[in-house]
Design a protein around this motif. Structure first.
Motif, PDB file in Angstrom:
ATOM      1  N   GLU A 129       0.821  -1.228   0.000  1.00 35.84           N
ATOM      2  CA  GLU A 129       0.000   0.000   0.000  1.00 35.84           C
ATOM      3  C   GLU A 129       0.848   1.268   0.000  1.00 35.84           C
ATOM      4  O   GLU A 129       0.317   2.368  -0.211  1.00 35.84           O
ATOM      5  N   LEU A 130       2.157   1.139   0.215  1.00 32.17           N
ATOM      6  CA  LEU A 130       3.039   2.310   0.237  1.00 32.17           C
ATOM      7  C   LEU A 130       4.044   2.320  -0.910  1.00 32.17           C
ATOM      8  O   LEU A 130       4.892   3.209  -0.979  1.00 32.17           O
ATOM      9  N   GLU A 131       3.942   1.358  -1.816  1.00 31.12           N
ATOM     10  CA  GLU A 131       4.920   1.281  -2.905  1.00 31.12           C
ATOM     11  C   GLU A 131       4.929   2.528  -3.782  1.00 31.12           C
ATOM     12  O   GLU A 131       5.959   2.863  -4.366  1.00 31.12           O
ATOM     13  N   GLU A 132       3.802   3.217  -3.861  1.00 27.91           N
ATOM     14  CA  GLU A 132       3.703   4.413  -4.710  1.00 27.91           C
ATOM     15  C   GLU A 132       3.629   5.700  -3.889  1.00 27.91           C
ATOM     16  O   GLU A 132       3.145   6.728  -4.365  1.00 27.91           O
ATOM     17  N   MET A 133       4.139   5.666  -2.657  1.00 28.89           N
ATOM     18  CA  MET A 133       4.119   6.865  -1.816  1.00 28.89           C
ATOM     19  C   MET A 133       5.070   7.926  -2.379  1.00 28.89           C
ATOM     20  O   MET A 133       5.931   7.636  -3.225  1.00 28.89           O
ATOM     21  N   GLU A 134       4.921   9.144  -1.893  1.00 29.74           N
ATOM     22  CA  GLU A 134       5.826  10.211  -2.299  1.00 29.74           C
ATOM     23  C   GLU A 134       7.221   9.936  -1.749  1.00 29.74           C
ATOM     24  O   GLU A 134       7.362   9.491  -0.604  1.00 29.74           O
ATOM     25  N   LEU A 169      14.569   5.325  13.701  1.00 34.72           N
ATOM     26  CA  LEU A 169      14.294   4.855  12.344  1.00 34.72           C
ATOM     27  C   LEU A 169      13.434   3.598  12.454  1.00 34.72           C
ATOM     28  O   LEU A 169      13.909   2.521  12.799  1.00 34.72           O
ATOM     29  N   GLN A 170      12.142   3.754  12.176  1.00 35.59           N
ATOM     30  CA  GLN A 170      11.212   2.632  12.309  1.00 35.59           C
ATOM     31  C   GLN A 170      10.897   1.939  10.986  1.00 35.59           C
ATOM     32  O   GLN A 170      10.466   0.793  10.972  1.00 35.59           O
ATOM     33  N   GLY A 171      11.116   2.627   9.867  1.00 30.80           N
ATOM     34  CA  GLY A 171      10.739   2.029   8.594  1.00 30.80           C
ATOM     35  C   GLY A 171       9.236   1.985   8.445  1.00 30.80           C
ATOM     36  O   GLY A 171       8.498   2.681   9.160  1.00 30.80           O
ATOM     37  N   TYR A 172       8.749   1.130   7.541  1.00 26.95           N
ATOM     38  CA  TYR A 172       7.319   1.117   7.214  1.00 26.95           C
ATOM     39  C   TYR A 172       6.657  -0.227   7.469  1.00 26.95           C
ATOM     40  O   TYR A 172       5.483  -0.410   7.162  1.00 26.95           O
ATOM     41  N   SER A 173       7.408  -1.174   8.027  1.00 28.44           N
ATOM     42  CA  SER A 173       6.860  -2.464   8.446  1.00 28.44           C
ATOM     43  C   SER A 173       7.756  -2.982   9.570  1.00 28.44           C
ATOM     44  O   SER A 173       8.874  -2.489   9.751  1.00 28.44           O
ATOM     45  N   PRO A 174       7.294  -3.958  10.355  1.00 26.68           N
ATOM     46  CA  PRO A 174       8.092  -4.425  11.495  1.00 26.68           C
ATOM     47  C   PRO A 174       9.447  -5.001  11.048  1.00 26.68           C
ATOM     48  O   PRO A 174       9.499  -5.958  10.267  1.00 26.68           O
ATOM     49  N   LEU A 175      10.537  -4.400  11.559  1.00 23.18           N
ATOM     50  CA  LEU A 175      11.881  -4.814  11.152  1.00 23.18           C
ATOM     51  C   LEU A 175      12.871  -4.487  12.256  1.00 23.18           C
ATOM     52  O   LEU A 175      12.550  -3.816  13.234  1.00 23.18           O
ATOM     53  N   ASN A 255      17.463  -1.598 -10.303  1.00 23.59           N
ATOM     54  CA  ASN A 255      17.336  -0.843  -9.055  1.00 23.59           C
ATOM     55  C   ASN A 255      15.890  -0.704  -8.593  1.00 23.59           C
ATOM     56  O   ASN A 255      15.603   0.100  -7.706  1.00 23.59           O
ATOM     57  N   PHE A 256      15.003  -1.484  -9.175  1.00 23.00           N
ATOM     58  CA  PHE A 256      13.580  -1.360  -8.881  1.00 23.00           C
ATOM     59  C   PHE A 256      13.086  -2.575  -8.099  1.00 23.00           C
ATOM     60  O   PHE A 256      13.502  -3.703  -8.350  1.00 23.00           O
ATOM     61  N   VAL A 257      12.166  -2.320  -7.155  1.00 19.33           N
ATOM     62  CA  VAL A 257      11.515  -3.380  -6.386  1.00 19.33           C
ATOM     63  C   VAL A 257      10.016  -3.140  -6.440  1.00 19.33           C
ATOM     64  O   VAL A 257       9.555  -2.004  -6.278  1.00 19.33           O
ATOM     65  N   SER A 258       9.250  -4.209  -6.670  1.00 19.18           N
ATOM     66  CA  SER A 258       7.803  -4.047  -6.726  1.00 19.18           C
ATOM     67  C   SER A 258       7.115  -5.389  -6.525  1.00 19.18           C
ATOM     68  O   SER A 258       7.702  -6.448  -6.772  1.00 19.18           O
ATOM     69  N   SER A 259       5.863  -5.319  -6.093  1.00 16.32           N
ATOM     70  CA  SER A 259       5.026  -6.517  -6.031  1.00 16.32           C
ATOM     71  C   SER A 259       4.411  -6.817  -7.397  1.00 16.32           C
ATOM     72  O   SER A 259       3.735  -7.836  -7.556  1.00 16.32           O
ATOM     73  N   SER A 260       4.650  -5.944  -8.388  1.00 17.96           N
ATOM     74  CA  SER A 260       4.087  -6.096  -9.731  1.00 17.96           C
ATOM     75  C   SER A 260       5.195  -6.123 -10.781  1.00 17.96           C
ATOM     76  O   SER A 260       5.980  -5.186 -10.894  1.00 17.96           O
TER      77      SER A 260
END
Length: 289
Positions: A129-134, A169-175, A255-260
């Motif tokens: 849900e955040l792959e296309e964030m600013e 630095l929390q990031g965007y998912s549990p890590l 250099n790209f990462v995506s679920s698509s």
């Protein structure tokens, strides 16, 4: 090695005047938690004729994390960020829908002398849900990160949550990402101190785990969430990476990462057509390989 763990050796790649050792991804394991890419830079000497210079290149769908032990890197990106990362600092750039950046030896260090650069560059995949964030850039000076001594180890919590502490630095998912240095031979029981998948990267020295020795330049990845105890030799430095895996598979293209996969192809086309945002005042361009 027990069959619930995997041992990985660094695979060296020559980047012109600079050699890096790649640890993640590898065939049997594409991610550890949300971490999808780990490169070990150096230690290498840079100086006149071979300063650290990575020209303008793009990212989508991830955050890059730069963490140094020696040297300095100047980060510039297409949202206007300019920051020099020194040892112990963290540069955390979130690409989201599209970002371009450069990484270079800072101007004050281009004084005709040589120096050592050593550290890690890491990619953290974003939740779907955040792959296309600013895009955004966050900087965490070394002084802002939790540091403490435990079981004869100096520990720094670089990112996320571990050992009952929280990094800014929390990031965007549990890590989590933890830097551990053993001041003496010691026994470390991770127990309930970390959650999720985990990888142990041996920066220097060695550890012993379930009767097996893991050496400098190797990474140990646990296939399970059951954590173990280990023996760490004096002077050893290790990095722990991990967290909760993302529910969807992630694909990588340059250099790209995506679920698509389609989104990766679109990013490639946009870069080839030079339609990505640009770093202000920078005309360099790394072609799609």
């Amino acid at each position: 090695m027990a069959n619930n763990k995997m041992l990985v050796d660094e695979r060296q790649r020559n980047l012109g005047s600079f050699i890096v050792g790649r640890l993640l991804p590898f065939k049997e394991k594409r991610q550890v938690g949300p971490f999808t890419f780990i490169d070990h830079m150096g230690p290498a000497e840079v100086g006149p004729g071979n300063y650290f210079d990575v020209n303008q290149h793009p990212h989508i769908g991830l955050s890059t994390l730069t963490y140094l032990f020696e040297g300095a890197i100047e980060h510039r990106d297409s949202i206007g960020s300019v920051k020099v990362v020194h040892p112990g600092d963290v540069g955390f750039m979130t690409a989201g829908k599209a970002v371009t950046h450069t990484e270079r030896t800072p101007a004050p260090k281009r004084d005709g002398s040589s120096h050592i650069i050593h550290g890690y560059q890491i990619w953290v995949a974003l939740p779907k849900e955040l792959e296309e964030m600013e895009p955004r850039f966050n900087f965490y000076p070394a002084s802002s990160l939790p540091k403490w001594t435990e079981n004869n180890c100096e520990i720094v919590l670089v990112a996320g949550e571990a050992f009952g502490k929280q990094s800014p630095l929390q990031g965007y998912s549990p890590l989590f990402m933890v830097d551990i240095r053993a001041m003496e031979d010691t026994h470390l029981d991770l127990g309930k101190k970390i959650k999720g998948e985990v990888a142990f990267v041996i920066v220097r020295g060695s550890i012993e785990l379930e009767g097996e020795r893991v050496e400098q330049g190797q990474m140990l990845v646990s296939r399970t969430r059951e954590m173990c105890t280990m023996e760490i030799k004096k002077g050893t430095r290790i990095l722990l990476f991990g967290g909760e895996p993302l529910p969807e598979e992630r694909f990588l293209l340059w250099n790209f990462v995506s679920s698509s996969r389609d989104r990766l192809k679109e990013a490639r086309r946009l870069w080839q057509e030079k339609r990505f945002p640009q770093v202000p005042g920078d005309q360099t361009y790394i072609p799609f390989p």
